[in-house]
Design an enzyme around this catalytic site. Structure first.
Site, mmCIF file in Angstrom:
data_model
loop_
_atom_site.group_PDB
_atom_site.id
_atom_site.type_symbol
_atom_site.label_atom_id
_atom_site.label_comp_id
_atom_site.label_asym_id
_atom_site.label_seq_id
_atom_site.Cartn_x
_atom_site.Cartn_y
_atom_site.Cartn_z
ATOM 1 C CB SER A 62 -1.122 -0.072 1.265
ATOM 2 O OG SER A 62 -0.039 0.343 2.345
ATOM 3 C CE LYS B 138 -1.745 2.355 4.834
ATOM 4 N NZ LYS B 138 -1.334 1.126 5.302
#
Length: 236
Positions: free
Chosen positions: A157, A195
């Site tokens: 991701s 993230k």
């Protein structure tokens, strides 16, 4: 290694597909795992999907496919809560530094040994386990001041930020962050993810660097920053 709930949900979905050929509903999954809300099931499904264990079939309601099962997961006990890494939103811009080839690091004369705290999912939060038996050698000049640790990346991701599955990320411990910084974030005091931090009004957004995955938004009291990404290492 999957979290206990991820593993339980995967096994429940697999068993239901094998016996009936139909994916269980969110209500059935919530009841089977004894969770209070469907949002927890959504988070677990997203995590399993991003790590490649299940696949959602397009244009079909309740359509899930089990792609793979974890190897020997059932034989590996989860660590006691006291043994888990308990990370403690970061100031400064992200300045990624890549060392290509683990041998380059090991050969450095001024190398510093950092603890390698298991795997962190670049696709969804998973437990990052404290294990002082594993370390990684890093040039001291790369780290600068402060306390540091390393994590092995699992998932895709963050690929658009140059962070690939199998990379080792170097983290400087801190507990605050500016928008746009790539951080290690602790969600709901139990799950850890890598993230990019964003702010949506009073909320905290954890943004992936891959269009396949969704940005997740939380109230500020559900997210705590555990560190800032300062570099990564990659073996070819």
């Amino acid at each position: 290694m999957l979290t206990r709930k991820q593993y339980e949900l995967l096994m429940f979905i697999d068993e239901r597909l094998r016996t009936s050929g139909i994916s269980p509903s969110f209500d059935e999954m919530k009841e089977a795992l004894d969770l209070k809300s469907k949002s927890g099931i959504h988070r677990l499904i997203t995590g399993l999907e991003e790590r490649g264990f299940i696949r959602r079939l397009a244009h079909r309601a309740r359509a899930l496919e089990v792609v793979k099962l974890p190897e020997n997961q059932a034989d590996q006990p989860l660590p006691a809560p006291s043994a888990r890494f308990s990370p403690t939103v970061i100031k400064g811009d992200f300045n990624q530094q890549v060392l290509a080839g683990a041998s380059l690091v090991a050969a450095a004369a001024d190398a510093v040994s950092l603890p390698l705290y298991g795997k962190i999912a670049a696709g969804t939060p998973i437990e990052a386990l404290r294990d002082h038996a594993n370390t990684v050698e890093v040039p001291a000049a790369l780290l600068g001041s402060g306390e540091h640790y390393a994590l092995a990346v699992e998932g895709d991701s963050m690929i658009d930020a140059g962070i690939l599955d199998g990379d080792t990320v170097l983290i400087r411990r801190c507990d605050s962050a500016e928008a746009g910084t790539i951080v290690v974030a602790l969600v709901d005091d139990q799950e850890v993810t890598l993230k990019r931090l964003r702010r949506k009004g009073a909320s905290i957004a954890l943004e992936p660097a891959n269009k396949k995955y969704e940005t997740r938004i939380f109230p500020p009291d559900r997210v705590r920053v555990q560190g800032r990404l300062i570099g990564l290492m990659r073996s070819y």
